[in-house]
Motif scaffolding. Structure first.
Motif, mmCIF file in Angstrom:
data_model
loop_
_atom_site.group_PDB
_atom_site.id
_atom_site.type_symbol
_atom_site.label_atom_id
_atom_site.label_comp_id
_atom_site.label_asym_id
_atom_site.label_seq_id
_atom_site.Cartn_x
_atom_site.Cartn_y
_atom_site.Cartn_z
ATOM 1 N N GLY A 84 9.621 9.189 13.290
ATOM 2 C CA GLY A 84 10.365 8.335 13.331
ATOM 3 C C GLY A 84 11.749 8.651 12.551
ATOM 4 N N VAL A 85 11.560 9.328 11.942
ATOM 5 C CA VAL A 85 13.316 9.659 10.640
ATOM 6 C C VAL A 85 13.209 11.047 11.027
ATOM 7 C CG1 VAL A 85 13.533 11.130 8.733
ATOM 8 C CG2 VAL A 85 12.802 8.907 8.318
ATOM 9 N N GLN A 86 11.912 12.182 11.688
ATOM 10 C CA GLN A 86 12.853 12.961 12.261
ATOM 11 C C GLN A 86 13.747 12.803 13.238
ATOM 12 O OE1 GLN A 86 8.933 15.409 13.761
ATOM 13 N NE2 GLN A 86 10.240 17.221 14.014
ATOM 14 N N ALA A 87 13.216 11.750 14.797
ATOM 15 C CA ALA A 87 14.137 12.140 16.000
ATOM 16 C C ALA A 87 14.987 11.175 15.837
ATOM 17 C CB ALA A 87 12.802 10.553 16.942
ATOM 18 N N ARG A 102 10.431 6.442 21.102
ATOM 19 C CA ARG A 102 10.887 6.131 21.703
ATOM 20 C C ARG A 102 11.856 5.120 19.906
ATOM 21 N NH1 ARG A 102 7.254 1.534 23.391
ATOM 22 N NH2 ARG A 102 9.254 0.804 23.835
ATOM 23 N N THR A 103 12.949 5.942 19.665
ATOM 24 C CA THR A 103 13.176 6.065 18.174
ATOM 25 C C THR A 103 13.968 4.624 18.353
ATOM 26 O OG1 THR A 103 14.238 8.646 18.569
ATOM 27 C CG2 THR A 103 15.287 6.667 17.164
ATOM 28 N N GLY A 104 14.720 4.128 19.702
ATOM 29 C CA GLY A 104 15.782 2.652 20.002
ATOM 30 C C GLY A 104 14.482 1.433 19.074
ATOM 31 N N VAL A 105 13.129 1.594 19.693
ATOM 32 C CA VAL A 105 12.160 0.124 19.549
ATOM 33 C C VAL A 105 11.991 0.861 18.300
ATOM 34 C CG1 VAL A 105 10.379 -0.216 19.824
ATOM 35 C CG2 VAL A 105 12.143 0.233 22.074
ATOM 36 N N TRP A 106 12.250 2.397 18.317
ATOM 37 C CA TRP A 106 11.147 2.363 16.306
ATOM 38 C C TRP A 106 12.085 1.763 15.571
ATOM 39 C CZ3 TRP A 106 13.317 5.515 12.022
ATOM 40 C CH2 TRP A 106 12.647 5.728 11.190
ATOM 41 N N ILE A 107 13.752 2.476 15.102
ATOM 42 C CA ILE A 107 14.334 1.834 14.502
ATOM 43 C C ILE A 107 14.458 0.014 14.401
ATOM 44 C CG2 ILE A 107 16.799 1.265 16.026
ATOM 45 C CD1 ILE A 107 16.324 3.042 12.116
ATOM 46 N N ALA A 108 14.827 -0.699 15.580
ATOM 47 C CA ALA A 108 14.743 -2.052 15.680
ATOM 48 C C ALA A 108 12.770 -2.232 14.947
ATOM 49 C CB ALA A 108 14.232 -2.233 16.741
ATOM 50 N N ASN A 109 11.516 -1.849 15.060
ATOM 51 C CA ASN A 109 11.010 -2.360 13.951
ATOM 52 C C ASN A 109 10.888 -2.175 12.778
ATOM 53 O OD1 ASN A 109 9.454 -3.172 16.848
ATOM 54 N ND2 ASN A 109 8.624 -1.189 16.592
ATOM 55 N N GLN A 110 12.018 -0.878 11.861
ATOM 56 C CA GLN A 110 11.992 -1.102 11.155
ATOM 57 C C GLN A 110 12.869 -2.368 10.289
ATOM 58 O OE1 GLN A 110 10.126 1.478 9.447
ATOM 59 N NE2 GLN A 110 9.425 1.216 11.978
ATOM 60 N N CYS A 162 0.751 -0.937 0.022
ATOM 61 C CA CYS A 162 -0.077 -0.398 0.039
ATOM 62 C C CYS A 162 1.574 1.411 0.241
ATOM 63 C CB CYS A 162 -0.902 0.078 1.400
ATOM 64 S SG CYS A 162 -2.257 -1.652 1.091
ATOM 65 N N PRO A 163 0.456 2.183 -0.903
ATOM 66 C CA PRO A 163 1.539 3.368 -0.559
ATOM 67 C C PRO A 163 1.531 4.099 0.686
ATOM 68 C CG PRO A 163 -0.152 4.013 -1.381
ATOM 69 C CD PRO A 163 -0.796 2.791 -1.618
ATOM 70 N N PRO A 164 2.403 4.502 1.418
ATOM 71 C CA PRO A 164 2.956 5.249 2.778
ATOM 72 C C PRO A 164 1.657 6.544 2.406
ATOM 73 C CG PRO A 164 4.416 5.880 1.179
ATOM 74 C CD PRO A 164 3.744 4.756 0.797
ATOM 75 N N SER A 165 -0.136 6.127 3.685
ATOM 76 C CA SER A 165 -0.299 7.376 3.371
ATOM 77 C C SER A 165 -0.854 7.172 5.586
ATOM 78 C CB SER A 165 -1.121 7.347 3.107
ATOM 79 O OG SER A 165 -2.095 6.223 2.760
ATOM 80 N N GLY A 166 -1.581 8.023 5.405
ATOM 81 C CA GLY A 166 -1.917 7.992 6.617
ATOM 82 C C GLY A 166 -0.827 8.316 8.190
ATOM 83 N N ARG A 167 -2.293 7.029 9.232
ATOM 84 C CA ARG A 167 -1.038 7.232 10.685
ATOM 85 C C ARG A 167 0.216 6.655 10.466
ATOM 86 N NH1 ARG A 167 -4.323 4.396 15.735
ATOM 87 N NH2 ARG A 167 -1.831 2.845 15.946
ATOM 88 N N GLY A 168 0.295 5.514 9.690
ATOM 89 C CA GLY A 168 1.868 4.728 9.309
ATOM 90 C C GLY A 168 2.518 5.664 9.009
ATOM 91 N N ALA A 169 2.288 6.829 7.785
ATOM 92 C CA ALA A 169 3.160 7.737 7.511
ATOM 93 C C ALA A 169 3.876 8.534 8.078
ATOM 94 C CB ALA A 169 2.475 8.414 6.031
ATOM 95 N N ARG A 189 15.762 4.563 1.484
ATOM 96 C CA ARG A 189 16.165 6.134 1.205
ATOM 97 C C ARG A 189 16.741 6.753 2.275
ATOM 98 N NH1 ARG A 189 14.131 7.329 -3.229
ATOM 99 N NH2 ARG A 189 14.356 5.361 -4.303
ATOM 100 N N ALA A 190 15.981 6.984 3.202
ATOM 101 C CA ALA A 190 15.306 8.252 3.815
ATOM 102 C C ALA A 190 16.381 7.935 5.414
ATOM 103 C CB ALA A 190 13.917 8.362 4.215
ATOM 104 N N LEU A 191 16.263 6.387 5.878
ATOM 105 C CA LEU A 191 17.498 5.949 6.509
ATOM 106 C C LEU A 191 18.216 5.362 6.321
ATOM 107 C CD1 LEU A 191 14.512 2.504 7.376
ATOM 108 C CD2 LEU A 191 14.621 5.128 8.956
ATOM 109 N N THR A 192 19.045 5.546 4.921
ATOM 110 C CA THR A 192 20.293 5.671 4.199
ATOM 111 C C THR A 192 21.014 6.451 4.301
ATOM 112 O OG1 THR A 192 19.661 3.330 3.156
ATOM 113 C CG2 THR A 192 21.378 4.474 2.447
ATOM 114 N N GLU A 193 19.668 7.698 4.162
ATOM 115 C CA GLU A 193 20.574 8.690 3.971
ATOM 116 C C GLU A 193 21.112 9.541 5.758
ATOM 117 O OE1 GLU A 193 17.940 11.805 2.226
ATOM 118 O OE2 GLU A 193 17.814 10.746 0.104
ATOM 119 N N LEU A 194 20.430 8.740 6.563
ATOM 120 C CA LEU A 194 20.520 9.061 7.922
ATOM 121 C C LEU A 194 21.852 7.807 8.902
ATOM 122 C CD1 LEU A 194 17.053 9.879 9.259
ATOM 123 C CD2 LEU A 194 19.081 11.740 8.970
ATOM 124 N N GLY A 195 22.180 7.379 7.889
ATOM 125 C CA GLY A 195 23.387 6.018 8.174
ATOM 126 C C GLY A 195 23.192 4.328 8.914
#
Length: 106
Positions: free
Chosen positions: A42-45, A73-81, A29-36, A94-100
């Motif tokens: 999470g990316v901002q954090a 909860r950035t640590g949990v968020w990145i583990a979930n991603q 599904c295209p990213p939209s709504g609450r998940g997006a 790509r957004a995650l890659t740009e952040l290392g």
């Protein structure tokens, strides 16, 4: 086995696979709504963390404080991603890659 010695095919009717129904991983599904919104937060954090710390990925227990006083909860968020990386689209990876984030390479 039946009385005649033939193997019964009744097990076939109990199989969970349904022809014509695609496996869940193929449906995207295209990213939209609450998940997006949650992904963007999470990316901002993560961006705030990497800017402050000079790179790296936070540990699972890390909680990032936003300037408005809210917590993420950035640590949990990145583990979930990472666990769900097969369901992330190319822009999210790509957004995650740009952040290392090394495992997110496209």
């Amino acid at each position: 086995m039946t009385n005649s010695g033939a193997v019964s095919a009744s097990w076939a009717s109990r199989r969970p696979y349904k022809p014509g129904k695609p496996p869940r991983r193929q449906v995207r599904c295209p990213p939209s709504g609450r998940g997006a919104e949650a992904f963007q937060k999470g990316v901002q954090a993560l961006a705030q963390y990497t800017e402050r710390e000079g790179g790296g990925v936070p540990g699972r227990a890390h909680v990032e404080q936003f300037p408005d006083g809210t917590e993420h909860r950035t640590g949990v968020w990145i583990a979930n991603q990472r666990a769900r990386r097969d369901r992330l689209d190319a822009d999210q990876l790509r957004a995650l890659t740009e952040l290392g984030v090394q495992w997110a390479t496209v």
